[in-house]
Design a protein around this motif. Structure first.
Motif, PDB file in Angstrom:
ATOM      1  N   ILE A  75       0.849  -1.191   0.000  1.00 47.95           N
ATOM      2  CA  ILE A  75       0.000   0.000   0.000  1.00 47.95           C
ATOM      3  C   ILE A  75       0.888   1.246   0.000  1.00 47.95           C
ATOM      4  O   ILE A  75       1.848   1.328   0.778  1.00 47.95           O
ATOM      5  CB  ILE A  75      -0.993  -0.017   1.193  1.00 47.95           C
ATOM      6  CG1 ILE A  75      -1.906   1.232   1.180  1.00 47.95           C
ATOM      7  CG2 ILE A  75      -0.305  -0.147   2.534  1.00 47.95           C
ATOM      8  CD1 ILE A  75      -3.125   1.096   2.082  1.00 47.95           C
ATOM      9  N   ALA A  76       0.581   2.169  -0.902  1.00 50.76           N
ATOM     10  CA  ALA A  76       1.358   3.422  -0.968  1.00 50.76           C
ATOM     11  C   ALA A  76       0.542   4.565  -0.372  1.00 50.76           C
ATOM     12  O   ALA A  76      -0.692   4.571  -0.481  1.00 50.76           O
ATOM     13  CB  ALA A  76       1.712   3.738  -2.412  1.00 50.76           C
ATOM     14  N   LEU A  77       1.213   5.491   0.256  1.00 45.07           N
ATOM     15  CA  LEU A  77       0.547   6.649   0.851  1.00 45.07           C
ATOM     16  C   LEU A  77       0.971   7.908   0.105  1.00 45.07           C
ATOM     17  O   LEU A  77       2.169   8.158  -0.052  1.00 45.07           O
ATOM     18  CB  LEU A  77       0.939   6.794   2.334  1.00 45.07           C
ATOM     19  CG  LEU A  77       0.066   6.082   3.374  1.00 45.07           C
ATOM     20  CD1 LEU A  77       0.095   4.584   3.163  1.00 45.07           C
ATOM     21  CD2 LEU A  77       0.529   6.425   4.775  1.00 45.07           C
ATOM     22  N   ILE A  78      -0.017   8.674  -0.356  1.00 43.26           N
ATOM     23  CA  ILE A  78       0.290   9.900  -1.099  1.00 43.26           C
ATOM     24  C   ILE A  78      -0.496  11.061  -0.497  1.00 43.26           C
ATOM     25  O   ILE A  78      -1.727  11.048  -0.495  1.00 43.26           O
ATOM     26  CB  ILE A  78      -0.086   9.788  -2.588  1.00 43.26           C
ATOM     27  CG1 ILE A  78       0.397   8.467  -3.182  1.00 43.26           C
ATOM     28  CG2 ILE A  78       0.485  10.961  -3.371  1.00 43.26           C
ATOM     29  CD1 ILE A  78      -0.080   8.234  -4.613  1.00 43.26           C
ATOM     30  N   GLY A  79       0.216  12.055   0.013  1.00 37.89           N
ATOM     31  CA  GLY A  79      -0.443  13.229   0.580  1.00 37.89           C
ATOM     32  C   GLY A  79      -0.207  14.460  -0.280  1.00 37.89           C
ATOM     33  O   GLY A  79       0.795  14.549  -1.003  1.00 37.89           O
ATOM     34  N   PHE A  80      -1.152  15.377  -0.203  1.00 42.59           N
ATOM     35  CA  PHE A  80      -1.046  16.653  -0.932  1.00 42.59           C
ATOM     36  C   PHE A  80      -1.542  17.755   0.000  1.00 42.59           C
ATOM     37  O   PHE A  80      -2.511  17.553   0.734  1.00 42.59           O
ATOM     38  CB  PHE A  80      -1.971  16.680  -2.157  1.00 42.59           C
ATOM     39  CG  PHE A  80      -1.744  15.590  -3.163  1.00 42.59           C
ATOM     40  CD1 PHE A  80      -0.981  15.816  -4.300  1.00 42.59           C
ATOM     41  CD2 PHE A  80      -2.328  14.337  -2.995  1.00 42.59           C
ATOM     42  CE1 PHE A  80      -0.795  14.818  -5.249  1.00 42.59           C
ATOM     43  CE2 PHE A  80      -2.154  13.338  -3.940  1.00 42.59           C
ATOM     44  CZ  PHE A  80      -1.387  13.573  -5.068  1.00 42.59           C
ATOM     45  N   ASN A  81      -0.922  18.897  -0.047  1.00 42.21           N
ATOM     46  CA  ASN A  81      -1.535  20.067   0.571  1.00 42.21           C
ATOM     47  C   ASN A  81      -0.893  21.349   0.064  1.00 42.21           C
ATOM     48  O   ASN A  81       0.019  21.319  -0.776  1.00 42.21           O
ATOM     49  CB  ASN A  81      -1.562  19.972   2.099  1.00 42.21           C
ATOM     50  CG  ASN A  81      -0.319  20.454   2.799  1.00 42.21           C
ATOM     51  OD1 ASN A  81       0.697  20.770   2.174  1.00 42.21           O
ATOM     52  ND2 ASN A  81      -0.378  20.516   4.103  1.00 42.21           N
ATOM     53  N   SER A  82      -1.408  22.449   0.561  1.00 40.43           N
ATOM     54  CA  SER A  82      -0.945  23.752   0.093  1.00 40.43           C
ATOM     55  C   SER A  82      -0.070  24.451   1.131  1.00 40.43           C
ATOM     56  O   SER A  82       0.894  25.114   0.792  1.00 40.43           O
ATOM     57  CB  SER A  82      -2.176  24.613  -0.232  1.00 40.43           C
ATOM     58  OG  SER A  82      -1.799  25.937  -0.423  1.00 40.43           O
ATOM     59  N   SER A  83      -0.421  24.276   2.396  1.00 40.19           N
ATOM     60  CA  SER A  83       0.253  25.070   3.435  1.00 40.19           C
ATOM     61  C   SER A  83       1.381  24.308   4.133  1.00 40.19           C
ATOM     62  O   SER A  83       1.888  24.770   5.156  1.00 40.19           O
ATOM     63  CB  SER A  83      -0.763  25.540   4.465  1.00 40.19           C
ATOM     64  OG  SER A  83      -1.380  24.427   5.049  1.00 40.19           O
ATOM     65  N   SER A  84       1.752  23.158   3.580  1.00 50.12           N
ATOM     66  CA  SER A  84       2.823  22.355   4.155  1.00 50.12           C
ATOM     67  C   SER A  84       2.577  22.154   5.657  1.00 50.12           C
ATOM     68  O   SER A  84       1.475  21.815   6.043  1.00 50.12           O
ATOM     69  CB  SER A  84       4.171  23.032   3.863  1.00 50.12           C
ATOM     70  OG  SER A  84       5.229  22.229   4.299  1.00 50.12           O
ATOM     71  N   SER A  85       3.611  22.406   6.492  1.00 54.93           N
ATOM     72  CA  SER A  85       3.444  22.225   7.940  1.00 54.93           C
ATOM     73  C   SER A  85       3.413  23.588   8.634  1.00 54.93           C
ATOM     74  O   SER A  85       3.886  23.720   9.767  1.00 54.93           O
ATOM     75  CB  SER A  85       4.587  21.374   8.487  1.00 54.93           C
ATOM     76  OG  SER A  85       5.835  21.958   8.122  1.00 54.93           O
TER      77      SER A  85
END
Lengths: 85, 188
Positions: free
Chosen positions: B64-74
């Protein structure tokens, strides 16, 4: 000494976010690392920061932590002997 | 290759206090949750919603692969960390906050919890992009080892606390995976 131990337990619970743990749940003599509270290496670093911030104790070597964090009582004794604030 | 959406969830919270409330409502027993940063807590809760009814859990998986996306990072955690170092007379950098000053920590926390020994990716992009998300998901399946992908768009800022998570699988079910379906689920 007992007052310092209680305060220390409250501070440990707060800085390590030990949710659902109360001061009375922490055995004065139980090991903090490993079995007892099961703290990890990041927790140990956070306790070193706590010593500096709240008691003015500068722990230079992380390896010293093994001795200092043997238990809350040992930690309290170390603070009593070395605190600068 | 035919792919299917096995499960999905879309959470949008109003305040930080909803994170521990949801943790308790889901009856999760995982004290490490309280040590996570807000971004990781949000992603962790979405993953728990998706996996909670699985009959087999916590068995080591490499497929299983995990792929995250976002705009504001951390950014939320970066600000919290900055608060521990901005005063030269009160300079006590917090190690436990510092470790979360990378957004891919959320993928790591989900992997640790579920014992996924797999590839994790985290992309920073301006907005949720259906085409790009679908591309990255399909790309993961070109690895013959991969049978499932957990993909998520996650934002945790003062204004936005949102996670949209989908579990895409090779196993056939009612919901075929497509850009159109992804868009419908996201905008629901």
């Amino acid at each position: 000494m007992e007052h310092l131990i209680l305060r220390l337990k409250e501070e440990i619970i707060e800085v390590l976010n030990l949710e659902d743990i109360k001061p009375e749940d922490i055995d004065d003599n139980a090991p903090l690392i490993g079995d007892g509270l099961g703290l990890d290496s990041i927790d140990v670093l956070e306790l070193i920061v706590l010593l500096g911030k709240n008691y003015g104790i500068n722990v230079k070597e992380a390896s010293q932590g093994r001795e200092i964090f043997q238990s809350v009582r040992v930690m309290a004794e170390y603070i009593r002997a070395n605190r600068t604030k | 290759m035919e792919l299917f959406i096995k499960k999905h969830c879309h959470l949008s919270l109003k305040s930080r206090s909803e994170l521990p409330e949801m943790y308790r409502a889901l009856r999760i027993d995982y004290p490490k949750f309280f040590k996570m940063d807000n971004l990781s807590k949000l992603g962790f809760l979405a993953s728990e919603i998706l996996f909670k009814d699985e009959t087999v859990r916590f068995t080591p998986r490499e497929d299983i692969a995990l792929i995250g996306f976002n705009s504001s990072s951390s950014l939320d955690t970066d600000r919290n960390y900055q608060a521990t170092i901005r005063d030269a007379d009160n300079y006590f950098p917090s190690p436990s906050v510092f470790v979360y000053t990378l957004p891919n920590m959320v993928a790591g926390e989900i992997a640790i919890r579920n014992r996924f020994y797999c590839e994790t990716f985290f992309y920073i992009c301006e907005n949720f992009d259906v085409g790009e998300t679908a591309n990255k998901i399909r790309l993961s399946f070109t690895d013959s080892v991969i049978r499932s992908v957990l993909a998520f768009w996650i934002e945790y800022t003062e204004e936005t606390k949102e996670v949209f998570m989908i579990w895409v699988d090779k196993e056939k079910n009612k919901l075929p995976f497509s850009e159109e379906q992804l868009s419908i689920l996201y905008n629901k």
